[in-house]
Design a protein around this motif. Sequence first.
Motif, PDB file in Angstrom:
ATOM      1  N   GLN A  15       0.848  -1.179   0.000  1.00 55.68           N
ATOM      2  CA  GLN A  15       0.000   0.000   0.000  1.00 55.68           C
ATOM      3  C   GLN A  15       0.893   1.241   0.000  1.00 55.68           C
ATOM      4  N   THR A  16       0.293   2.377  -0.337  1.00 55.74           N
ATOM      5  CA  THR A  16       1.052   3.621  -0.369  1.00 55.74           C
ATOM      6  C   THR A  16       1.681   3.921   0.981  1.00 55.74           C
ATOM      7  N   ALA A  17       0.987   3.569   2.063  1.00 52.06           N
ATOM      8  CA  ALA A  17       1.473   3.911   3.403  1.00 52.06           C
ATOM      9  C   ALA A  17       2.677   3.090   3.834  1.00 52.06           C
ATOM     10  N   GLU A  18       2.939   1.961   3.149  1.00 47.34           N
ATOM     11  CA  GLU A  18       4.079   1.125   3.527  1.00 47.34           C
ATOM     12  C   GLU A  18       5.316   1.543   2.753  1.00 47.34           C
ATOM     13  N   LEU A  19       6.322   1.994   3.459  1.00 43.21           N
ATOM     14  CA  LEU A  19       7.588   2.345   2.834  1.00 43.21           C
ATOM     15  C   LEU A  19       8.482   1.108   2.751  1.00 43.21           C
ATOM     16  N   PRO A  20       9.417   1.061   1.819  1.00 41.49           N
ATOM     17  CA  PRO A  20      10.308  -0.106   1.709  1.00 41.49           C
ATOM     18  C   PRO A  20      11.136  -0.290   2.976  1.00 41.49           C
ATOM     19  N   GLY A  21      11.141  -1.503   3.490  1.00 42.81           N
ATOM     20  CA  GLY A  21      11.904  -1.795   4.692  1.00 42.81           C
ATOM     21  C   GLY A  21      13.210  -2.505   4.375  1.00 42.81           C
ATOM     22  N   ARG A  22      14.078  -2.565   5.375  1.00 42.89           N
ATOM     23  CA  ARG A  22      15.366  -3.234   5.207  1.00 42.89           C
ATOM     24  C   ARG A  22      15.257  -4.712   5.557  1.00 42.89           C
ATOM     25  N   ASP A  23      16.005  -5.540   4.863  1.00 43.67           N
ATOM     26  CA  ASP A  23      16.286  -6.899   5.303  1.00 43.67           C
ATOM     27  C   ASP A  23      17.639  -6.840   5.989  1.00 43.67           C
ATOM     28  N   ILE A  24      17.659  -7.047   7.307  1.00 41.25           N
ATOM     29  CA  ILE A  24      18.872  -6.888   8.100  1.00 41.25           C
ATOM     30  C   ILE A  24      19.493  -8.265   8.310  1.00 41.25           C
ATOM     31  N   HIS A  25      20.702  -8.447   7.800  1.00 44.88           N
ATOM     32  CA  HIS A  25      21.349  -9.760   7.843  1.00 44.88           C
ATOM     33  C   HIS A  25      22.321  -9.847   9.010  1.00 44.88           C
ATOM     34  N   GLN A  26      22.513 -11.042   9.487  1.00 44.87           N
ATOM     35  CA  GLN A  26      23.366 -11.266  10.648  1.00 44.87           C
ATOM     36  C   GLN A  26      24.835 -10.983  10.346  1.00 44.87           C
ATOM     37  N   VAL A  27      25.526 -10.558  11.387  1.00 43.01           N
ATOM     38  CA  VAL A  27      26.974 -10.412  11.357  1.00 43.01           C
ATOM     39  C   VAL A  27      27.516 -11.253  12.511  1.00 43.01           C
ATOM     40  N   ASN A  28      28.205 -12.319  12.177  1.00 44.76           N
ATOM     41  CA  ASN A  28      28.736 -13.240  13.199  1.00 44.76           C
ATOM     42  C   ASN A  28      27.646 -13.713  14.158  1.00 44.76           C
ATOM     43  N   GLY A  29      26.481 -14.014  13.604  1.00 46.18           N
ATOM     44  CA  GLY A  29      25.415 -14.633  14.394  1.00 46.18           C
ATOM     45  C   GLY A  29      24.489 -13.685  15.130  1.00 46.18           C
ATOM     46  N   THR A  30      24.729 -12.366  15.039  1.00 46.46           N
ATOM     47  CA  THR A  30      23.854 -11.388  15.699  1.00 46.46           C
ATOM     48  C   THR A  30      23.514 -10.273  14.720  1.00 46.46           C
ATOM     49  N   TRP A  31      22.642  -9.389  15.169  1.00 42.30           N
ATOM     50  CA  TRP A  31      22.289  -8.206  14.376  1.00 42.30           C
ATOM     51  C   TRP A  31      22.744  -6.961  15.149  1.00 42.30           C
ATOM     52  N   PRO A  32      23.988  -6.526  14.968  1.00 43.82           N
ATOM     53  CA  PRO A  32      24.482  -5.389  15.750  1.00 43.82           C
ATOM     54  C   PRO A  32      23.904  -4.067  15.266  1.00 43.82           C
ATOM     55  N   GLN A  33      23.523  -3.236  16.207  1.00 40.95           N
ATOM     56  CA  GLN A  33      23.073  -1.867  15.963  1.00 40.95           C
ATOM     57  C   GLN A  33      22.103  -1.775  14.780  1.00 40.95           C
ATOM     58  N   ILE A  34      20.973  -2.455  14.918  1.00 35.18           N
ATOM     59  CA  ILE A  34      19.933  -2.342  13.893  1.00 35.18           C
ATOM     60  C   ILE A  34      19.316  -0.949  13.896  1.00 35.18           C
ATOM     61  N   TYR A  35      19.502  -0.236  15.008  1.00 31.44           N
ATOM     62  CA  TYR A  35      19.111   1.172  15.087  1.00 31.44           C
ATOM     63  C   TYR A  35      20.117   1.898  15.962  1.00 31.44           C
ATOM     64  N   LYS A  36      20.436   3.138  15.581  1.00 33.05           N
ATOM     65  CA  LYS A  36      21.349   3.936  16.396  1.00 33.05           C
ATOM     66  C   LYS A  36      21.080   5.408  16.169  1.00 33.05           C
ATOM     67  N   ASP A  37      21.040   6.174  17.263  1.00 32.55           N
ATOM     68  CA  ASP A  37      21.030   7.620  17.180  1.00 32.55           C
ATOM     69  C   ASP A  37      22.056   8.147  18.180  1.00 32.55           C
ATOM     70  N   ALA A  38      22.034   9.444  18.443  1.00 34.74           N
ATOM     71  CA  ALA A  38      23.047  10.037  19.310  1.00 34.74           C
ATOM     72  C   ALA A  38      22.931   9.557  20.754  1.00 34.74           C
ATOM     73  N   SER A  39      21.757   9.068  21.141  1.00 34.08           N
ATOM     74  CA  SER A  39      21.529   8.715  22.544  1.00 34.08           C
ATOM     75  C   SER A  39      21.433   7.213  22.805  1.00 34.08           C
ATOM     76  N   PHE A  40      20.911   6.450  21.849  1.00 32.95           N
ATOM     77  CA  PHE A  40      20.645   5.038  22.085  1.00 32.95           C
ATOM     78  C   PHE A  40      20.948   4.210  20.840  1.00 32.95           C
ATOM     79  N   SER A  41      21.224   2.932  21.071  1.00 31.74           N
ATOM     80  CA  SER A  41      21.340   1.971  19.977  1.00 31.74           C
ATOM     81  C   SER A  41      20.595   0.701  20.362  1.00 31.74           C
ATOM     82  N   VAL A  42      20.194  -0.047  19.355  1.00 28.51           N
ATOM     83  CA  VAL A  42      19.513  -1.323  19.571  1.00 28.51           C
ATOM     84  C   VAL A  42      20.231  -2.392  18.757  1.00 28.51           C
ATOM     85  N   SER A  43      20.617  -3.458  19.427  1.00 32.83           N
ATOM     86  CA  SER A  43      21.167  -4.634  18.759  1.00 32.83           C
ATOM     87  C   SER A  43      20.261  -5.817  19.071  1.00 32.83           C
ATOM     88  N   ALA A  44      20.453  -6.910  18.353  1.00 30.58           N
ATOM     89  CA  ALA A  44      19.575  -8.063  18.540  1.00 30.58           C
ATOM     90  C   ALA A  44      20.344  -9.344  18.270  1.00 30.58           C
TER      91      ALA A  44
END
Length: 388
Positions: A152-181
């Motif tokens: 739909q128009t409201a859905e923007l293209p998303g990323r396929d985030i691939h593992q690096v050495n078995g994890t997903w490092p810093q799938i999100y990061k800004d000046a204050s916080f980061s998220v890994s998985a």
Amino acid sequence: MSNINLTFLGTASAQPSRTRNHSALALRLNGFVWLFDCGEGTQHQIQKSTVKMGKISKIFITHTHGDHIFGLLPLIASRLNGAGGMVDETLDPRASGVLDSEPLEIYGPPGTRIYVRTGLILTHTLLSGPYVVHELRSPNDPHDSMVSLPRQTAELPGRDIHQVNGTWPQIYKDASFSVSAAPILHSVPCVGYVIEEAHIPGKIDPKWYMPHLKRTGTPISVMRQLQQGETVELLDGTMLQGPAKRPGRKIVILGDTYDPSPIAKLAMHADVLIHEATNAHLPGIDPETKASDTDSTVENRSKSRGHSTPQMAALFASRINARKLVLNHFSSRYAGDYDSSTRHGDQRREAKEIMEAIQALAQSHFHGPVICARDFMTFDVQHGHSDK
């Protein structure tokens, strides 16, 4: 330093109960809300809480079992002012999509994107704002046969985030916080998330720094640079070093798991670990305990279903040197109303006794604080490092 607050919107496993809703957790930071899992009824829980729907900017899904995702579509529709359109859709501003605002970001394992896309299409839901789904993919994930289904128009293209050495490092990061998985072991693909605050300034002692500034006639305004850990040149040419920055706070939020070992390295020294404790052996306390049950049989049964006991959660907390353990995702047989109204006094006493026993099981294997989560429980995440 940012205020970080955790609010539990649902703490049940599998089926909701009178006192526990399906899984959902709100992380409030810097004025925004990040939601972790979105079980059925989550938007109703939000309406009963102090969490603001309009502040939700990101949603992180641990896995696609219904008790963790069935509330996602209605929440998206509410958050983005969705509607079913009009008889003459050319008159509905939602029909063309409104893409001039920041998208609602959704992260999850494979299947999350198609689940959201098909649900919105089949319910003819038109959104007033954009969203995007990023998927955390593993090397052996099968090809998505529905990837060609139009967006739909409201859905923007998303990323396929691939593992690096078995994890997903810093799938999100800004000046204050980061998220890994990282993947964690359950009966289906499941993810654990690690939220890390950026390094924060060290504690500055003016009694030590001020004499140097006064002696050299250096403006006091340099204290701001020193507070950030910078090196300042004084007017006499000497260099003064500010206090070293300290690691920020770390919160680890796990989905369902019988073994979260793959996330252990990322999770080390967590200020707060949120770990499921679906089943417990409570003879003489839980009236539903079977006579044939033992600690071992309950643990084996939990593992066979992809879940953990309080002792298993505590052992992992000890392994990663966590500072606080919060037990979550309880069987519906364990009521969560032990700290609520004055009604149903006998039931409330029984619930309190059961949850204290579950807490004690974990406490016997972990030396830090242990908390049993209940719906609408909220607390600020404190910094675990000493200021001394």
